[in-house]
Motif scaffolding. Structure first.
Motif, PDB file in Angstrom:
ATOM      1  N   ARG A   1       0.827  -1.212   0.000  1.00  0.00           N
ATOM      2  CA  ARG A   1       0.000   0.000   0.000  1.00  0.00           C
ATOM      3  C   ARG A   1       0.857   1.257   0.000  1.00  0.00           C
ATOM      4  NH1 ARG A   1      -2.887  -2.845   4.042  1.00  0.00           N
ATOM      5  NH2 ARG A   1      -1.919  -1.539   5.647  1.00  0.00           N
ATOM      6  N   GLU A   2       1.960   1.231   0.741  1.00  0.00           N
ATOM      7  CA  GLU A   2       2.800   2.423   0.866  1.00  0.00           C
ATOM      8  C   GLU A   2       3.727   2.607  -0.326  1.00  0.00           C
ATOM      9  OE1 GLU A   2       4.806   1.738   4.531  1.00  0.00           O
ATOM     10  OE2 GLU A   2       3.097   2.331   5.782  1.00  0.00           O
ATOM     11  N   TYR A   3       4.162   1.504  -0.919  1.00  0.00           N
ATOM     12  CA  TYR A   3       5.139   1.600  -2.003  1.00  0.00           C
ATOM     13  C   TYR A   3       4.577   2.270  -3.243  1.00  0.00           C
ATOM     14  CZ  TYR A   3       8.571  -1.554   0.238  1.00  0.00           C
ATOM     15  OH  TYR A   3       9.494  -2.123   1.064  1.00  0.00           O
ATOM     16  N   VAL A   4       3.318   1.988  -3.568  1.00  0.00           N
ATOM     17  CA  VAL A   4       2.765   2.503  -4.834  1.00  0.00           C
ATOM     18  C   VAL A   4       2.805   4.029  -4.885  1.00  0.00           C
ATOM     19  CG1 VAL A   4       0.686   2.659  -6.256  1.00  0.00           C
ATOM     20  CG2 VAL A   4       1.403   0.442  -5.325  1.00  0.00           C
ATOM     21  N   PRO A   5       2.276   4.761  -3.897  1.00  0.00           N
ATOM     22  CA  PRO A   5       2.392   6.225  -3.964  1.00  0.00           C
ATOM     23  C   PRO A   5       3.827   6.721  -3.875  1.00  0.00           C
ATOM     24  CG  PRO A   5       1.403   5.535  -1.874  1.00  0.00           C
ATOM     25  CD  PRO A   5       1.442   4.334  -2.752  1.00  0.00           C
ATOM     26  N   THR A   6       4.689   5.990  -3.165  1.00  0.00           N
ATOM     27  CA  THR A   6       6.094   6.387  -3.089  1.00  0.00           C
ATOM     28  C   THR A   6       6.762   6.291  -4.458  1.00  0.00           C
ATOM     29  OG1 THR A   6       6.266   5.698  -0.773  1.00  0.00           O
ATOM     30  CG2 THR A   6       8.321   5.864  -2.030  1.00  0.00           C
ATOM     31  N   LEU A   7       6.562   5.183  -5.142  1.00  0.00           N
ATOM     32  CA  LEU A   7       7.136   5.014  -6.476  1.00  0.00           C
ATOM     33  C   LEU A   7       6.614   6.093  -7.426  1.00  0.00           C
ATOM     34  CD1 LEU A   7       6.875   1.132  -6.857  1.00  0.00           C
ATOM     35  CD2 LEU A   7       8.952   2.453  -6.468  1.00  0.00           C
TER      36      LEU A   7
ATOM     37  N   ARG B   1       7.562  10.941 -10.608  1.00  0.00           N
ATOM     38  CA  ARG B   1       7.066  12.245 -11.090  1.00  0.00           C
ATOM     39  C   ARG B   1       8.073  13.354 -10.845  1.00  0.00           C
ATOM     40  NH1 ARG B   1       1.958  10.604  -8.690  1.00  0.00           N
ATOM     41  NH2 ARG B   1       2.581  11.785  -6.833  1.00  0.00           N
ATOM     42  N   GLY B   2       9.135  13.072 -10.128  1.00  0.00           N
ATOM     43  CA  GLY B   2      10.150  14.082  -9.853  1.00  0.00           C
ATOM     44  C   GLY B   2       9.973  14.803  -8.543  1.00  0.00           C
ATOM     45  N   GLU B   3       9.111  14.282  -7.672  1.00  0.00           N
ATOM     46  CA  GLU B   3       8.881  14.928  -6.378  1.00  0.00           C
ATOM     47  C   GLU B   3       9.996  14.581  -5.394  1.00  0.00           C
ATOM     48  OE1 GLU B   3       4.983  13.964  -4.951  1.00  0.00           O
ATOM     49  OE2 GLU B   3       4.036  14.305  -6.908  1.00  0.00           O
ATOM     50  N   THR B   4      10.169  15.445  -4.419  1.00  0.00           N
ATOM     51  CA  THR B   4      11.080  15.193  -3.304  1.00  0.00           C
ATOM     52  C   THR B   4      10.233  14.858  -2.088  1.00  0.00           C
ATOM     53  OG1 THR B   4      12.735  16.716  -4.189  1.00  0.00           O
ATOM     54  CG2 THR B   4      12.869  16.177  -1.834  1.00  0.00           C
ATOM     55  N   LEU B   5      10.576  13.789  -1.400  1.00  0.00           N
ATOM     56  CA  LEU B   5       9.716  13.372  -0.293  1.00  0.00           C
ATOM     57  C   LEU B   5      10.519  12.806   0.866  1.00  0.00           C
ATOM     58  CD1 LEU B   5       9.617  10.035  -0.558  1.00  0.00           C
ATOM     59  CD2 LEU B   5       8.015  10.527  -2.366  1.00  0.00           C
TER      60      LEU B   5
ATOM     61  N   ALA C   1      14.859  11.996  -3.732  1.00  0.00           N
ATOM     62  CA  ALA C   1      14.482  12.395  -5.090  1.00  0.00           C
ATOM     63  C   ALA C   1      15.322  11.588  -6.061  1.00  0.00           C
ATOM     64  CB  ALA C   1      14.707  13.893  -5.299  1.00  0.00           C
ATOM     65  N   LEU C   2      14.799  11.404  -7.257  1.00  0.00           N
ATOM     66  CA  LEU C   2      15.517  10.660  -8.290  1.00  0.00           C
ATOM     67  C   LEU C   2      16.068  11.619  -9.340  1.00  0.00           C
ATOM     68  CD1 LEU C   2      13.314   7.514  -9.090  1.00  0.00           C
ATOM     69  CD2 LEU C   2      15.068   7.825  -7.342  1.00  0.00           C
ATOM     70  N   ALA C   3      17.379  11.601  -9.496  1.00  0.00           N
ATOM     71  CA  ALA C   3      17.971  12.361 -10.596  1.00  0.00           C
ATOM     72  C   ALA C   3      17.761  11.632 -11.916  1.00  0.00           C
ATOM     73  CB  ALA C   3      19.464  12.567 -10.338  1.00  0.00           C
TER      74      ALA C   3
ATOM     75  N   VAL D   1      11.655   7.146 -18.702  1.00  0.00           N
ATOM     76  CA  VAL D   1      11.297   7.680 -20.015  1.00  0.00           C
ATOM     77  C   VAL D   1       9.797   7.964 -20.085  1.00  0.00           C
ATOM     78  CG1 VAL D   1      11.175   7.131 -22.481  1.00  0.00           C
ATOM     79  CG2 VAL D   1      13.236   6.568 -21.168  1.00  0.00           C
ATOM     80  N   GLN D   2       8.978   7.062 -19.559  1.00  0.00           N
ATOM     81  CA  GLN D   2       7.527   7.245 -19.602  1.00  0.00           C
ATOM     82  C   GLN D   2       7.119   8.324 -18.603  1.00  0.00           C
ATOM     83  OE1 GLN D   2       5.325   3.227 -20.280  1.00  0.00           O
ATOM     84  NE2 GLN D   2       7.217   2.674 -19.213  1.00  0.00           N
ATOM     85  N   PRO D   3       6.349   9.315 -19.025  1.00  0.00           N
ATOM     86  CA  PRO D   3       5.918  10.376 -18.110  1.00  0.00           C
ATOM     87  C   PRO D   3       5.201   9.792 -16.899  1.00  0.00           C
ATOM     88  CG  PRO D   3       5.392  10.944 -20.380  1.00  0.00           C
ATOM     89  CD  PRO D   3       5.836   9.516 -20.397  1.00  0.00           C
ATOM     90  N   GLY D   4       5.664  10.165 -15.714  1.00  0.00           N
ATOM     91  CA  GLY D   4       5.071   9.629 -14.500  1.00  0.00           C
ATOM     92  C   GLY D   4       5.573   8.253 -14.130  1.00  0.00           C
ATOM     93  N   GLY D   5       6.408   7.661 -14.979  1.00  0.00           N
ATOM     94  CA  GLY D   5       6.967   6.351 -14.694  1.00  0.00           C
ATOM     95  C   GLY D   5       6.219   5.223 -15.356  1.00  0.00           C
ATOM     96  N   PRO D   6       6.725   4.014 -15.247  1.00  0.00           N
ATOM     97  CA  PRO D   6       6.062   2.851 -15.865  1.00  0.00           C
ATOM     98  C   PRO D   6       4.678   2.637 -15.272  1.00  0.00           C
ATOM     99  CG  PRO D   6       8.277   2.292 -15.070  1.00  0.00           C
ATOM    100  CD  PRO D   6       7.957   3.651 -14.536  1.00  0.00           C
ATOM    101  N   PRO D   7       3.746   2.104 -16.047  1.00  0.00           N
ATOM    102  CA  PRO D   7       2.442   1.742 -15.486  1.00  0.00           C
ATOM    103  C   PRO D   7       2.609   0.760 -14.339  1.00  0.00           C
ATOM    104  CG  PRO D   7       2.422   1.571 -17.885  1.00  0.00           C
ATOM    105  CD  PRO D   7       3.850   1.791 -17.481  1.00  0.00           C
ATOM    106  N   LEU D   8       1.848   0.976 -13.267  1.00  0.00           N
ATOM    107  CA  LEU D   8       1.856   0.086 -12.109  1.00  0.00           C
ATOM    108  C   LEU D   8       0.529  -0.669 -12.050  1.00  0.00           C
ATOM    109  CD1 LEU D   8       3.421   2.248  -9.232  1.00  0.00           C
ATOM    110  CD2 LEU D   8       4.440   0.270 -10.367  1.00  0.00           C
ATOM    111  N   TRP D   9       0.609  -1.990 -12.045  1.00  0.00           N
ATOM    112  CA  TRP D   9      -0.560  -2.851 -11.887  1.00  0.00           C
ATOM    113  C   TRP D   9      -0.419  -3.603 -10.572  1.00  0.00           C
ATOM    114  CZ3 TRP D   9      -0.272  -5.691 -17.302  1.00  0.00           C
ATOM    115  CH2 TRP D   9      -0.517  -4.752 -18.329  1.00  0.00           C
TER     116      TRP D   9
END
Length: 335
Positions: free
Chosen positions: A128-134, A139-143, A156-158, A162-170
């Motif tokens: 539950r916690e990992y999905v919003p963290t990823l 998205r380029g946020e600092t948390l 934060a990730l430097a 490539v995919q905007p917002g990151g890879p699709p998460l299922w």
């Protein structure tokens, strides 16, 4: 409908793993040439088979292919550190030029969670916690983040995907509470290889109801995985795959449902087994009645050889994909 395939990268410990990987690469190349949408990898630790780990293998596949998407179905995220996971998956998205899809699951083997020091119930909280963290990191946020895995401030990730917002998460799930969890995370539910049409319709109703209650869009991917085998007739297909499935499911000692499986009912109702016409009819029914958008097919089973797996890929590519699959253009990545 998109048609994909599951690659089995686990081998007899007495066999050559390098030869096994060559076979997996050959299957991926054949799937790409035939027009399959994606290839998916499984994930386990401490398996009795020689199990090649999916994150490094996905990087290898990214180099060996150019168009087909590469994904996990599923990755056991709670066993891993979320910061490492975010960076590893961002790296894979870069290596694949934006072709990564990430299915996540909580896992069902206590041997794995114990080995990684993860409490059994904590694996659900971690998911539950990992999905919003990823998502936030991609998205380029600092948390600031903390949990039973550790803590970090100003993360934060430097390196950005490539995919905007990151890879699709299922989110892979079988039980109703887990399906509701996927909806609460606003993530597509990756349907496992279990459940007949009536049961899937009921559970999809639960999933869509939870989405609607939370104001999330129902317009999304509805992916599903199935065991598959095409033959000249239904009896011929059953004769070809039944011994493999019996052996496969006997090995799932930690999955209670597998031990109580009625194999004949399962083949007839849950699996994608039969002649090409019968398989096409079932795929069209899943698309029209259930709204399924992608089906990932397992063509190779424990004890089955490379020749049979390649033959199945070729038959699905020639006899089924042109009738139901979404056309793809070689050399172009598909979203």
């Amino acid at each position: 409908m998109k048609i994909s395939c599951f690659l089995s990268a686990q081998f007899d410990p007495s066999a050559s793993a390098t030869a096994g990987i060559d076979d997996v690469l050959a299957q991926a190349a054949a799937a790409e040439a035939a027009g399959f949408h994606a290839v998916y990898l499984g994930h386990h630790y401490l398996a009795r088979s020689a199990f090649v780990q999916p994150i490094p293998l996905a990087g290898h596949l990214a180099h060996a292919t150019s168009r087909i998407r590469i994904g996990f179905g599923v990755l056991l995220a709670p066993l891993l550190n979320p910061i490492a996971l975010a960076e590893d998956l961002a790296s894979l998205d870069v290596l694949s030029r934006g072709r990564l899809t990430v299915g996540l699951g909580a896992g069902y083997r206590k041997r794995e969670t114990t080995a990684f020091g993860v409490a059994w119930d904590d694996r659900l909280r971690r998911l539950r916690e990992y999905v919003p963290t990823l998502r936030a990191l991609w998205r380029g946020e600092t948390l600031d983040a903390s949990g039973s895995w550790g803590e970090v401030s100003g993360a934060a990730l430097a390196l950005r995907p490539v995919q905007p917002g990151g890879p699709p998460l299922w989110i892979g799930a079988f039980a109703e509470p887990a399906i509701r969890r996927a909806a609460r995370l606003d993530a597509p539910w990756l349907i496992g290889p279990k459940g007949n049409d009536a049961e899937l319709a009921r559970l999809l109703g639960v999933y869509r109801g939870e989405l609607a209650a939370r104001g999330f869009s129902l317009t999304r991917e509805y992916p599903m995985s199935r065991e598959a085998f095409v033959g000249d007739s239904y009896p011929a297909a059953v004769a070809g795959v039944r011994p493999h499935l019996r052996r496969q499911y006997a090995g799932y000692k930690s999955w209670d449902d597998a031990q109580a499986l009625d194999l004949d009912r399962y083949l007839a109702e849950d699996c994608l087994v039969g002649s090409a016409d019968e398989i096409v009819d079932k795929l069209r029914r899943w698309e029209s009645d259930l709204g399924i958008t992608e089906v990932s097919l397992r063509h190779q089973f424990v004890g089955a050889g490379q020749e049979e797996a390649m033959e199945q890929l070729a038959r699905f590519g020639a006899e089924i994909l042109p009738r139901v699959g979404t056309p793809v253009v070689t050399g172009e990545a598909t979203p």
